[in-house]
Design a protein around this motif. Structure first.
Motif, short mmCIF file in Angstrom:
data_model
loop_
_atom_site.label_atom_id
_atom_site.label_comp_id
_atom_site.label_asym_id
_atom_site.label_seq_id
_atom_site.Cartn_x
_atom_site.Cartn_y
_atom_site.Cartn_z
N HIS A 1 -0.61 11.64 0.31
CA HIS A 1 0.95 10.14 0.03
C HIS A 1 0.55 9.17 -0.38
O HIS A 1 0.93 8.68 -1.27
CB HIS A 1 1.96 10.27 1.51
CG HIS A 1 2.66 11.11 1.96
ND1 HIS A 1 3.13 10.87 3.22
CD2 HIS A 1 1.63 12.58 1.43
CE1 HIS A 1 2.87 13.01 3.09
NE2 HIS A 1 2.89 13.80 2.18
N VAL A 2 -0.50 8.50 -0.06
CA VAL A 2 -0.74 7.49 -0.32
C VAL A 2 -1.52 7.22 -1.99
O VAL A 2 -1.62 6.37 -2.89
CB VAL A 2 -2.09 6.22 0.82
CG1 VAL A 2 -2.51 5.31 0.35
CG2 VAL A 2 -1.10 6.56 1.74
N LYS B 1 -0.15 0.84 5.03
CA LYS B 1 -1.29 0.59 6.93
C LYS B 1 -0.35 1.70 7.69
O LYS B 1 -1.11 1.34 9.00
CB LYS B 1 0.39 -0.64 7.04
CG LYS B 1 0.11 -1.32 7.94
CD LYS B 1 1.47 -2.97 8.01
CE LYS B 1 0.76 -3.77 8.47
NZ LYS B 1 2.64 -4.39 8.92
N GLY B 2 0.24 2.21 7.53
CA GLY B 2 -0.32 3.18 8.64
C GLY B 2 -0.94 4.52 8.57
O GLY B 2 -1.82 4.48 9.96
N LEU B 3 -2.29 4.73 8.03
CA LEU B 3 -3.42 5.22 7.89
C LEU B 3 -4.27 3.83 8.95
O LEU B 3 -5.02 4.71 9.33
CB LEU B 3 -4.09 5.72 6.36
CG LEU B 3 -3.72 5.90 5.07
CD1 LEU B 3 -3.80 6.04 4.29
CD2 LEU B 3 -3.09 7.61 5.57
N ASP B 4 -3.90 2.52 8.17
CA ASP B 4 -5.41 1.84 9.75
C ASP B 4 -4.18 2.04 11.52
O ASP B 4 -5.32 2.13 12.15
CB ASP B 4 -4.47 0.55 9.36
CG ASP B 4 -4.97 -0.17 7.72
OD1 ASP B 4 -5.64 0.28 7.22
OD2 ASP B 4 -4.15 -0.73 7.35
N ILE C 1 3.85 -1.68 -3.46
CA ILE C 1 4.00 -2.64 -2.26
C ILE C 1 4.45 -1.09 -1.03
O ILE C 1 3.93 -1.23 0.16
CB ILE C 1 5.01 -3.35 -1.96
CG1 ILE C 1 5.17 -4.54 -3.29
CG2 ILE C 1 5.65 -3.93 -0.77
CD1 ILE C 1 3.37 -5.62 -2.63
N VAL C 2 5.46 -0.79 -2.02
CA VAL C 2 6.43 0.63 -0.16
C VAL C 2 4.82 1.75 -0.39
O VAL C 2 4.30 1.85 0.86
CB VAL C 2 6.57 1.32 -1.01
CG1 VAL C 2 7.39 1.93 -0.44
CG2 VAL C 2 8.39 0.27 -1.05
N HIS C 3 3.87 2.49 -1.62
CA HIS C 3 3.52 3.31 -1.14
C HIS C 3 2.42 3.59 -1.02
O HIS C 3 1.94 4.28 -0.35
CB HIS C 3 4.36 4.07 -2.36
CG HIS C 3 5.77 4.74 -2.27
ND1 HIS C 3 5.22 5.98 -1.21
CD2 HIS C 3 6.11 4.83 -3.24
CE1 HIS C 3 7.21 6.01 -1.44
NE2 HIS C 3 7.65 5.99 -2.13
N LYS D 1 -10.20 7.65 0.70
CA LYS D 1 -9.87 8.67 0.28
C LYS D 1 -8.57 8.91 -0.42
O LYS D 1 -8.55 9.79 -1.35
CB LYS D 1 -9.91 9.45 1.62
CG LYS D 1 -10.94 10.40 2.10
CD LYS D 1 -10.86 11.15 3.37
CE LYS D 1 -12.09 11.45 4.30
NZ LYS D 1 -11.40 12.09 5.22
N ALA D 2 -7.87 7.85 -0.17
CA ALA D 2 -6.54 7.75 -0.73
C ALA D 2 -6.41 6.30 -2.21
O ALA D 2 -5.75 6.64 -2.62
CB ALA D 2 -5.71 6.94 0.35
#
Length: 265
Positions: free
Chosen positions: A207-208, A170-173, A162-164, A249-250
């Motif tokens: 990080h993802v 979602k930050g990548l989006d 859920i978090v990582h 990539k993640a």
């Protein structure tokens, strides 16, 4: 006398003065890399509210992000909201390292490395804020990420998923849309901001990817990712438009990204 990893990390995690927190982290991280810390995996983790001391919290629906970065104030507001996410992300990484016991050393190494990079991101954004005549704490923020920490505090599987692998992806989006706002601005700081956001995007992919690796480690094919999205409907784990290239990539599969996009459409 040697310092104990989880006890030291507890003090560091719940320090809400950012100057002291960052200084303490650098000392702690050096001790960790030099193998000066001992691990007591019987240490009992606590959970308490953990918000920076100078931040005013408001409900997410009351916080309006400017659609355009056409003034210094609007630009500062956009940067501040992301600086707050980066500050929260420091605590996400520290909390993962602190809360989950009896894991391979690589797990703790990975999340402390993430915390170190999130601190660098926060400092870059804070410098940009200061350049515009503002500082962290000048605008209200929300504690959605804090709520996700609490909801997943008892499960490594859910925390990583859920978090990582979820909220951080979602930050990548969001990253390309924020960069687009900067590109449309005529502010002299815009090129510097675009450079910062490229650094952040490349680090966040890593990080993802770590979230993906440790979710798979914990999950062991028990859930697929859409099942997690269904189980935790209170958190939206994708942006309005998926950044398929960055997500692949993640560790995401292309088909998974397409299903995710449909799920949230």
């Amino acid at each position: 006398m040697q310092k104990e990893f989880f006890s030291e990390l507890e003090i560091l995690l719940y320090e809400n003065n950012q100057t002291r927190k960052f200084h303490h982290f650098q000392n702690f991280y050096e001790d960790f890399k030099c193998q000066k810390l001992i691990f007591n995996h019987n240490h009992i983790s606590i959970f308490k509210k953990n918000i920076a001391q100078n931040i005013t919290l408001e409900h997410p629906t009351r916080i309006r992000r400017p659609k355009l970065a056409n003034s210094t104030h609007a630009l500062a507001k956009i940067i501040h909201s992301i600086a707050h996410i980066e500050f929260s992300a420091i605590n996400l990484a520290l909390d993962a390292s602190y809360r989950f016991k009896n894991l391979p050393l690589q797990f703790y190494q990975d999340w402390l490395e993430v915390a170190d990079e999130e601190i660098k991101h926060f400092k870059l954004l804070n410098l940009a804020l200061e350049e515009l005549g503002y500082k962290y704490g000048d605008f209200p923020a929300h504690d959605n990420l804090e709520a996700a920490l609490e909801a997943t505090k008892d499960s490594l599987n859910f925390r990583m998923g859920i978090v990582h692998r979820g909220l951080e992806a979602k930050g990548l989006d969001a990253n390309p849309y924020v960069v687009k706002k900067f590109q449309s601005s005529n502010h002299p700081i815009k090129n510097l901001l675009i450079e910062y956001f490229n650094i952040i995007l490349n680090d966040e992919i890593k990080h993802v990817k770590k979230g993906d690796i440790w979710w798979n480690f914990a999950n062991k094919n028990k859930y697929d990712f859409i099942q997690l999205c269904t189980l935790f409907k209170q958190f939206s784990l994708a942006g309005k438009k998926i950044n398929i290239q960055a997500r692949m990539k993640a560790g995401f599969k292309k088909e998974e990204c397409e299903i995710l996009e449909k799920f949230y459409s």
